[in-house]
Design a protein around this motif. Sequence first.
Motif: not given
Length: 258
Positions: A135-139, A194-197, A202-203, A205-211
């Motif tokens: 369920i977590s991966e599908l969500t 749940i991974k960064a990718r 999801l949006s 507006s969500f941008v990775k700014v550091n590791s």
Amino acid sequence: MPRRLSAVIVDDEPMSVDVLRSDLESFGDIEILAAVNRASEALASVPLLKPDVLFLDVELGADSGIELLQTMRAKGLEPSTRVVFYTAFDKYVIDALRSSAFDFLLKPYMPDELYKVMERIRTDFSAGRVAEQNISELTMRMPASSSGRFAIQTVNSLMFLRPSDVLYFEYSGIRRCWSVVLSDLKSHRLRMSIKARDILVLSKSFVKVNSDTILNIDYLSYVENGSLRCVLVPPYDSISIVASRRHFSDLRDALTML
């Protein structure tokens, strides 16, 4: 050469059946074994046909596709059958997930959405995996609803959020998981799966700014030259987030630069 896949469509709307059948046949490696429009027909035929993929509408007149799936499983539906729920009503998505669907489509779907679902199914079969539902991966694959909300699995609950509810995500190397920090500054730890990718899709507006940080750039006021400190809009301007030079290009690309 990839193996051909067999599929059954269960939907009480003839036009939807025709569209889905045509789209699936256009792939060239999918055989439609049957298309039925009543729950009773599906219950009688699907366990016998043993399709690789079952496309199941959530609303079948007075019947529920979710309940039908549970009954078919009790009647001997092959565990390897990948079930894809599809519906015009996103209120059913979480029920679909809890019923262990492999994936889902929201009507009317875009061609690339069906393509991605079929690619996941092909990958699953080529890896020789037994159908497993998480369920977590599908969500995390759940698209934003018409209201802009998405669902995300924390260690304690399934949260329904809008992008504006999220200030940033932070990764803990000790716990080896991400947490979401909301605009009320409350932090909620996410499942380790749940991974960064998963977060980034999801949006926009969500941008990775550091590791270790994924920032909602809608709250970004400016980035200091030299230090690359991300200064947020008040009342969040005291929060210290520094972009790495490696990820600054992603941040720059996400913004309109003059």
